[in-house]
Design a protein around this motif. Structure first.
Motif, PDB file in Angstrom:
ATOM      1  N   CYS A   1       2.805 -37.363  -3.047  1.00 15.55           N
ATOM      2  CA  CYS A   1       3.714 -36.253  -3.324  1.00 15.55           C
ATOM      3  C   CYS A   1       4.232 -36.325  -4.765  1.00 15.55           C
ATOM      4  O   CYS A   1       4.385 -37.417  -5.323  1.00 15.55           O
ATOM      5  CB  CYS A   1       4.904 -36.269  -2.366  1.00 15.55           C
TER       6      CYS A   1
ATOM      7  N   ASN B   1       6.859 -34.055  -7.899  1.00 12.54           N
ATOM      8  CA  ASN B   1       7.956 -33.097  -8.093  1.00 12.54           C
ATOM      9  C   ASN B   1       7.582 -32.086  -9.171  1.00 12.54           C
ATOM     10  O   ASN B   1       8.378 -31.729 -10.035  1.00 12.54           O
ATOM     11  CB  ASN B   1       9.260 -33.816  -8.452  1.00 12.54           C
TER      12      ASN B   1
ATOM     13  N   THR C   1       0.619 -29.309   1.385  1.00  8.58           N
ATOM     14  CA  THR C   1       1.798 -28.499   1.653  1.00  8.58           C
ATOM     15  C   THR C   1       2.737 -28.576   0.453  1.00  8.58           C
ATOM     16  O   THR C   1       2.523 -29.396  -0.449  1.00  8.58           O
ATOM     17  CB  THR C   1       2.514 -28.983   2.924  1.00  8.58           C
ATOM     18  N   ASN C   2       3.726 -27.725   0.444  1.00 12.35           N
ATOM     19  CA  ASN C   2       4.750 -27.762  -0.593  1.00 12.35           C
ATOM     20  C   ASN C   2       6.059 -28.265  -0.013  1.00 12.35           C
ATOM     21  O   ASN C   2       6.446 -27.881   1.094  1.00 12.35           O
ATOM     22  CB  ASN C   2       4.972 -26.370  -1.194  1.00 12.35           C
ATOM     23  N   THR C   3       6.732 -29.136  -0.752  1.00 15.30           N
ATOM     24  CA  THR C   3       8.078 -29.566  -0.404  1.00 15.30           C
ATOM     25  C   THR C   3       9.052 -28.801  -1.300  1.00 15.30           C
ATOM     26  O   THR C   3       8.637 -27.936  -2.084  1.00 15.30           O
ATOM     27  CB  THR C   3       8.238 -31.073  -0.621  1.00 15.30           C
ATOM     28  N   HIS C   4      10.320 -29.123  -1.219  1.00 11.54           N
ATOM     29  CA  HIS C   4      11.303 -28.444  -2.077  1.00 11.54           C
ATOM     30  C   HIS C   4      11.167 -28.867  -3.534  1.00 11.54           C
ATOM     31  O   HIS C   4      11.733 -28.224  -4.432  1.00 11.54           O
ATOM     32  CB  HIS C   4      12.724 -28.718  -1.574  1.00 11.54           C
TER      33      HIS C   4
ATOM     34  N   CYS D   1       2.499 -31.908  -1.868  1.00 13.72           N
ATOM     35  CA  CYS D   1       2.349 -33.125  -1.062  1.00 13.72           C
ATOM     36  C   CYS D   1       1.020 -33.052  -0.320  1.00 13.72           C
ATOM     37  O   CYS D   1       0.772 -32.082   0.413  1.00 13.72           O
ATOM     38  CB  CYS D   1       3.506 -33.270  -0.084  1.00 13.72           C
TER      39      CYS D   1
END
Length: 388
Positions: A320, A322, A369-372, A376
């Motif tokens: 993951c 940022n 997928t996307n996290t905040h 990831c």
């Protein structure tokens, strides 16, 4: 032998120092100068030199900051930097080498030593470029019209590894710079001790062991690279953490140079059944994708995390970052289609498609997928066992 066309940039705020170095080098090299760190960064944007002689103590931006910025820039990170400074402390030298400089020469200096060291560093630089060109030529030869239309699984694997090879070669070059510099310094120290009649058996034995230690480190780097290129022939039980650590050992310097934090979380040993080298190729691809995305988007406090855990009968690896995430129109599956890429013209669209093939062949899955914070990627593989 020196080539007249090789370009050297001298960065120093003292005009006398520049004059001395210029007179020493101008008959052999094309010399340009900069009187400050800021000016040096402007000069390299116009013409990238083959080597930079860099002073440390300068008003405004010092040499350490100039070096850090040059190492973080894709266009200049492979240019050898030699610090030429009046700072004699070992801590100063260590800091310079850790930032990516290939050598550290203290003033006052001997012209013959300067010329000898520059010759060695420029020769190494030339060999690195030739090797990169050979790799690029090999890739070009393989990409015939028929191959472009009839890609097989084996061809995809080979092309993907060749695409990653440039990054790997860059990592090896950075790992070799410091031991090569150390060997050069130790060799010169033996000659100096001999000239001053200080060379006894104990000194010679200690220096020889230090040189051999550096050579063993360099040999291990090449062996790690060679093992990565050999495909796994059959499924075996292996430790996921060990595989991830081996990849990070090869490319971790690339993350450091770009100030990208790289963290690994694995609370317990997790063993899986599969093809270890192919898994390392998938992890390498995901880490390189995250690194490139963070660099291109110039993210604040860039971070990449690798988390390994066991859940029920499966092992899970999560990579993951940022960096803001993946375009929603590529999720959840389109991202893994052949020739789909998030890198524009820089990407081949092969890496993630191949990653899915590899993981599927091991009876596992790969998802994105996307996290905040960012993207990831989640790998699941058959669990062989785990120990606390």
């Amino acid at each position: 032998m020196h080539q007249r066309g090789q370009k050297i940039l001298i960065v120093d705020d003292e005009r006398l120092n520049i004059r001395v170095l210029d007179e020493m080098l101008r008959d052999t090299y094309e010399v340009s100068v900069a009187l400050s760190g800021e000016e040096a960064l402007e000069v390299v944007r116009i013409v990238v030199p083959d080597l930079i002689l860099l002073d440390i103590q300068m008003p405004g931006m010092d040499g350490y900051e100039v070096c850090r910025r040059l190492m973080a820039d894709e266009a200049t990170r492979s240019v050898p930097i030699v610090f030429v400074t009046a700072m004699h402390e070992k801590d100063d030298e260590q800091r310079g080498l850790e930032l990516g400089a290939v050598d550290y020469i203290t003033k006052p200096f001997h012209p013959a030593i300067i010329l000898s060291r520059l010759k060695n560093h420029l020769k190494l630089q030339q060999l690195n470029r030739q090797l990169k060109q050979q790799v690029e030529q090999e890739v070009a030869l393989r990409m015939t019209a028929q191959q472009e239309h009839e890609l097989s699984r084996q061809l995809l694997i080979q092309q993907s590894k060749m695409a990653e090879m440039g990054s790997m070669l860059g990592a090896i070059a950075h790992q070799w710079q410091q031991p090569l510099c150390t060997v050069s310094i130790l060799t010169e120290s033996v000659l100096c001790a001999h000239q001053n009649k200080l060379l006894d058996e104990a000194y010679l034995k200690e220096t020889t062991e230090s040189v051999l230690q550096q050579i063993r480190f360099m040999a291990k780097t090449v062996e790690d690279f060679r093992r990565f290129l050999v495909p796994s022939k059959e499924k075996v039980v292996f430790n996921l953490l060990t595989s991830v650590q081996e990849i990070i050992a090869l490319i971790g310097k690339e993350f450091e140079l770009r100030d990208i934090a790289l963290d690994v979380h694995c609370p317990r040993k997790v063993r899986v059944i599969g093809y270890p080298n192919e898994v390392k190729q998938v992890v390498l691809n995901l880490l390189n994708n995250a690194r490139d995305a963070l660099s291109e988007r110039k993210c604040t406090d860039p971070r990449v995390s690798v988390t390994i855990e066991a859940i029920a009968s499966s092992a899970r690896v999560m990579v993951c970052d940022n960096g803001g995430g993946i375009s929603e129109d590529l999720l959840p599956e389109k991202l893994f289609d052949p020739f789909e890429t998030t890198k524009g013209e820089k990407g081949t669209g092969i890496g993630l498609s191949l990653a899915k093939q590899i993981i599927t062949r091991m009876d596992g899955t790969i998802a994105a997928t996307n996290t905040h914070e960012g993207a990831c990627f989640i790998l699941t593989l058959p669990l062989a066992g785990e120990d606390a």
